[in-house]
Structure formats: C-alpha cells, structure tokens
Design a protein around this motif. Structure first.
Motif: not given
Length: 344
Positions: A20-47
C-alpha cells in the motif's frame, strides 16, 4: 508521455513493490515497527529500480518538519568560519539534515533579519555566531524553547548552550611562546570590541593576564581593538612609537592577513623586525615564508559538537547539564617566532 519522463510517485512505488501507499510512506519515514524484512526489501528495491525521489518539501509541510537548520556566521571570510560550517554540514548530512548558511557580517540588524527569515521557513533550529547585541531576540527564542546553539561566542545574559575556544588560554600560549623566545615588548591587535564580542574581549583579557604573570609591562599603546580596515593603521602607529613592539599577536585569521600585508608593504622581516603569532591555524601557515606560528582551534570537533547539540535539542534529547563547552587551543610552533639570540 514516456513513463521515464514523468515524475515517479509513491503510488508507482507501491504498485511495483506490491504494497500500500501507506506502507511506502512508513518506509520513507523510517517507521519499520510493523514492517517485515521482506516488505522493507521489496520497497527499497522498487525505490532504487524506479529512481524514486521523495518530495522533501511536501513531506516537510505534511510533517511540519523541515529537517533543515540554519547557520548564521559572523563573517564568512574567516577561514575559521568556513571550517566550522563544513564540520556542521558533514554531521548534519550524516543525520539526514540540511543546512542554510547566512553571513551576518557582524551586523546585528542583518543577524536579526536572517533569524526572522529562517524561522519563517520553519527550519528546526539555528546555530549562530552571535553579535551579542540581539539580547532580547535571543531571550524570546529561549522562552519559546526554540532550538538554538551559540558557537565561537557567548551572550552571558542569555541561557543558551555555547561552543567556544578557551580564549584566555589561547592568548596565554602566544605570550608564553614570545617570552620563551626572548621577546618582551609584546602587542596584540584584534577586531573591534564595540559590540562586546566575547571572543575578542577574552583574548585581550587573557593577553593582559599573561603579561602580568610573566612580570611584563602592559603597554596600552601595544593593545588595539579596531575595525579590520584600520588594523594596518594601528600597526603603523605602533611601529612608529619611540619604542615599538618587537612581537605581535593577531587576534584572528583576518587580522593576521592585515599584519602580513603591512609587513610586506614596508619590507619588515618576520621575525627579525617583528615576531608574529596568529590565533587560528590558517591553511597557508606552513607554506608562507617564513612559516607562521599559530594557535589552532579544534574546528572539526567544535562544529560537530555544535551540530550534535542542536540536533539533540530538536529531537528532544536532554543535555547532560553542561551548558558551556570550552576547547583547548594548540600551539603550532613554526618560524615566525624565533629566539632573539638566533636572529641576532
């Protein structure tokens, strides 16, 4: 329109990463508390794959934070100032903060104008080389708990953390070096103290105290604090006294430059005719002929500590109770101050 020509949005990144867009926003604002490692990696790769660049201005307005600080220097011509600014920028860059540098030119009105401008831009805090005359403005900022740090100078009437050299010790080191090399008619030239700039006042006070401690006469004709464009005139008056000084301490790098211009113009040999020591270790000190003895400031650490203090204030991290930080000067012994017996 070709997709490479249009601006990549958060929605594009979200679609590529399958989140979701909110997940990307949370990643950009470094709010990783409820974000899985694979999700972080997918968002980082997409960026990275899409070359997405966050709209910093839009994010700042939304968060009501600018991740930007202001640095107001007294005079950008000082090599000391540029070294401090570089250190501040290095620290802030590593912390994902940006800086806006303003040159107040030791003008209280210009300093106030810059403070008002920076606050209007909603910057997070200010590091300032204060002119010592905008006392009410500083007090107003402290009452608002606005993040503020003084550097190189202090304003005693205002409760703000300050980063400063031990200026009296710096002057004492120079006097001691002159005395150890058999000089006794020692003078000092600094910029004007009209605006009660603490750095200049402390260096002159430290100079007087050092002369007393070595049992030397304090000759007021050898002690001058004037505007920079009068430095050479005052040195000329000193050198035309019936008993001129045989050694001069330059209060900072700009004063040192004026002294060197004078000695060159009138063919005075350093240290044969006049020994010279400057406070601030200028970049040309070791290549000038003769090499210049200087008193160095730990500019890198001073700038870094000022930035760290301010960013901690911005982040709500309390200080350790210490308000005023003093830094030890270092004598850089070179050739512009040699024993009289070696010269004679």
């Amino acid at each position: 329109m070709n997709s490479k020509e249009r601006t990549i949005t958060i929605a594009d990144v979200a679609e590529r990463a399958g989140v979701s867009k909110s997940t990307v926003s949370q990643y950009l604002n470094e709010r990783y508390e409820y974000m899985g490692e694979q999700t972080k990696e997918r968002v980082a790769a997409a960026i990275q794959d899409m070359g997405y660049r966050p709209n910093i201005v839009a994010r700042s307005l939304k968060q009501k934070k600018s991740t930007t600080i202001g640095v107001i220097v007294a005079n950008i011509s000082h090599e000391f100032s540029t070294q401090i600014v570089k250190s501040i920028e290095d620290y802030c860059n590593a912390a994902d903060f940006h800086i806006i540098v303003c040159n107040a030119e030791d003008d209280p009105a210009k300093e106030k104008k810059y403070i008002d401008m920076l606050r209007a831009k909603q910057i997070e805090g200010i590091i300032v080389f204060p002119t010592s005359t905008n006392i009410e403005l500083y007090k107003e900022l402290t009452l608002e708990d606005y993040p503020l740090v003084f550097i190189d100078r202090n304003v005693p009437e205002v409760d703000v953390s300050s980063i400063m050299l031990d200026n009296k010790r710096a002057a004492a080191l120079a006097v001691e070096e002159f005395v150890n090399h058999d000089y006794s008619r020692i003078g000092i030239l600094t910029n004007s103290t009209v605006n009660n700039v603490t750095t200049r006042i402390e260096r002159v006070d430290g100079f007087r105290e050092a002369l007393h401690s070595h049992g030397l006469e304090v000759n007021e004709d050898y002690i001058k604090s004037v505007e920079l464009n009068y430095i050479q005139d005052e040195l000329s008056k000193m050198m035309h006294l019936s008993v001129p000084p045989d050694a001069i301490l330059a209060g900072n790098d700009l004063v040192l430059a004026e002294i060197l211009k004078y000695t060159k113009q009138y063919n005075l040999k350093i240290p044969d005719d006049l020994a010279v020591i400057g406070i601030d270790d200028v970049s040309f000190a070791s290549i000038y002929n003769p090499e210049l003895t200087t008193i160095a400031q730990p500019t890198s650490k001073m700038g870094m500590d000022a930035a760290k203090l301010l960013l901690n204030r911005i982040k709500g991290i309390s200080e350790n109770g210490q308000k005023h930080y003093r830094y030890e000067p270092t004598l850089m012994r070179r050739s512009s101050c040699k024993a009289r017996r070696q010269i004679l």
